[in-house]
Every structure is written in C-alpha cells, then in structure tokens.
Design a protein around this motif. Structure first.
Motif: not given
Length: 206
Positions: A61-64, A119-124
């Motif tokens: 998801w982060q790569a996307v 959630k505060a994800t890398p992707a977010k």
C-alpha cells in the motif's frame, strides 16, 4: 502480462507491476477488500512470489501511494511547465489531473481509502504529503497570478487551493458513482471556467 514473462522481471519492475495490479483491482474493488491473495491471483502469481518483493501488505500500500504521488505530481507539473500565464497553468494542471484519474480510476479510490482510514499508516502519511505538496504548488501559482494582475491581491490562497482540489475531487466522486470516468473529461472545462470566474472576482481586491 503473461506468467512466464513475469517470472523473469527485474525486482524493481516486478514491484511496479504489483503496484499497477493493485490500482487496476481498486478500479472495480473496494480497496479495503483487496487481499494479497487477490493481488497474486490477478498477477497469476503465488503469494510467496509476491512477498519476495514486499514484506507485507502495508508495504504494498505504501508503494501504491508513492506511485500515485510521483506520477500525479509529475503529470500536473509537466502540464503546467512553460506556460507563462499562471491561470492558464492552473487550468493545464486541472485538466492533467482529470486525465490521470480517467486513465487510472483505481488511484483516487486508493487515495480516498487511505485518507478515510483511522490508522496513521505510512501510506496515509504519503497521501497527506501528496495533498500538501499539491497545495504548495498551487500557492506558488496563485501568488504568481496575483503578482501579474491575473488574480486579485486579497484572494485567500488556502481557500482558492482547497476549492481547486475539492472541485477535482467532486468530479472524481461523481464519475466513480456513475461508473462513467469519461464524465469527468466532458465536465472539466465548464467546471474550471466557473472556478476561474469565482477566483478572479474583484471583491477579493486588497
């Protein structure tokens, strides 16, 4: 892409193909429902082959998000490059953004999905960084338009940038709801013309 060719792809190209597969799936599937098994099936791979290039789903998801951010910003910056009129450059950005989404309808679905998550994800964080970078680019153009007299000096930069991005998001949402992504392209010129008339209003003179 056939299975035999995928097996021989270099690592970086395999990662890019995986990202593109997720965006393709997101065009027709709720991003929250996309599993690594579904991605592997779409790519005609095993999950084991998928995880040789990504440690987990979060990394995919982060790569996307990184792919979307890099390509969208590259597209709009290229569209505006060399245009002397800041307002014309903003229009070129607007149309380029619409074209990008029309070509990759899964991209905004992924973006909206991340921004709505709790959630505060890398992707977010990447999604927020994209919006911040986009707004900053608009601020520069709005300031330039003020300097050359195309926009009134009292115009609120943040409000004008927010409306610009929000107008595009509105067009995207309507197209996603209708299932007709070409609707955006048809509506975009008229919608931008209304936006433009709004921000050049003399009531904003300082």
């Amino acid at each position: 892409m056939d299975k035999a060719r995928q097996k021989n792809l270099p690592a970086e190209e395999r990662r890019n193909v995986t990202v593109e597969a997720v965006i393709e799936l997101a065009a027709t599937t709720n991003p929250g429902d996309i599993t690594t098994a579904a991605i592997a099936k779409h790519m005609q791979l095993t999950q084991g082959a998928l995880f040789r290039h990504f440690p987990n789903k979060e990394a995919i998801w982060q790569a996307v998000m990184s792919w979307v951010a890099e390509r969208l910003m590259s597209r709009i910056e290229k569209a505006a490059k060399g245009i002397k009129s800041p307002l014309e450059a903003m229009q070129a950005m607007f149309m380029a953004h619409i074209d990008f989404v029309s070509e990759h309808p899964g991209a905004p679905r992924m973006l909206f999905g991340e921004l709505q998550g709790a959630k505060a994800t890398p992707a977010k964080r990447l999604a927020h960084a994209l919006l911040k970078h986009y707004a900053e680019h608009l601020y520069e153009l709005i300031d330039a338009a003020k300097s050359c007299g195309e926009l009134p000096s009292g115009l609120d930069n943040q409000a004008a940038a927010t409306l610009f991005i929000g107008t595009i998001q509105g067009l995207i949402m309507q197209s996603l709801i209708s299932g007709d992504m070409e609707q955006m392209r048809r509506a975009a010129p008229g919608v931008f013309a209304i936006y433009r008339r709004g921000i050049i209003c003399k009531e904003f003179e300082g």
